[in-house]
Design a protein around this motif. Structure first.
Motif: not given
Ligand code: MG
Ligand code: CTP
Length: 179
Positions: A179, A115, A107, A175, A177
């Motif tokens: 996902w 995130g 990422k 969390k 987010e």
């Molecule tokens: Mg994440």
């Protein structure tokens, strides 16, 4: 063996790999694994990957494998679930955490901030790494446990379970987010 049984065996075999990410969310914090280092202006991994979260996740997954072994005699009468040898009991959660770290690394290299979603990679990174490491560490057990139908079911249901648990963690504000 019917589909439901195969599905239950698949979930049982993957449980030690399923919980580390969620445990890391709960226990994460403290110094990041990459200690703040960057590569071409982007963090190596970022503040979302911590030593504490990673080790808590591996420890919890291996502990769960041990607990499943304890209740194995009871469950095995109803459905033929596998026992976890120590190597597999550690490799399943360690591989899951490793896959998560590799996804973070990818990422950051592709300019995605901490995130940010990376569809499919977010859902399957830990399965691929977990199964890969377990195959390396415990090849015979792997072959006996992860037959083709089991692997297919794992690949199909894991994204669903992953999205579901993350939405729940998000709703409980664990969390940031969903996902
Ligand atoms: Mg994440
Ligand atoms: N976490 C952790 N150590 C890990 C994995 C997760 O401490 N090895 C904790 C962090 O607090 C992280 C949270 O769990 O923020 C959510 O995990 P995840 O969604 O995997 O990380 P992100 O914050 O989204 O970071 P990234 O974009 O790098 O995946």
């Amino acid at each position: 063996m019917n589909l439901l049984q195969t599905g239950l065996i698949a979930i049982w075999a993957m449980l030690p790999a399923y919980i580390p990410n969620n445990i890391a969310v709960i226990f994460g914090g403290g110094p990041p694994i990459d200690l703040g280092y960057t590569l071409r202006g982007n963090r190596l991994l970022g503040d979302g990957k911590t030593w504490r979260g990673t080790f808590a996740g591996i420890f919890a997954g291996a502990g769960l494998a041990g607990m499943l072994n304890l209740i194995h005699p009871l469950v095995n009468d109803l459905i033929a679930v596998p026992r976890f040898p120590i190597g597999a009991g550690v490799a399943l959660p360690a591989g899951a955490m490793l896959g998560d770290l590799m996804a973070s690394f990818m990422k950051r290299r592709t300019g995605r901030a901490r995130g940010h979603a990376f569809p499919l990679v977010d859902q399957l990174d830990f399965v691929v790494a977990s199964l890969g490491l377990t195959w390396l560490v415990s090849p015979q057990w792997f072959d006996a446990t992860f037959t083709l139908p089991i692997i297919l079911i794992v690949v199909l249901i894991t994204p669903v379970l992953h999205v579901l648990t993350n939405v729940i963690a998000y709703l409980f504000a664990l969390k940031q987010e969903p996902w």
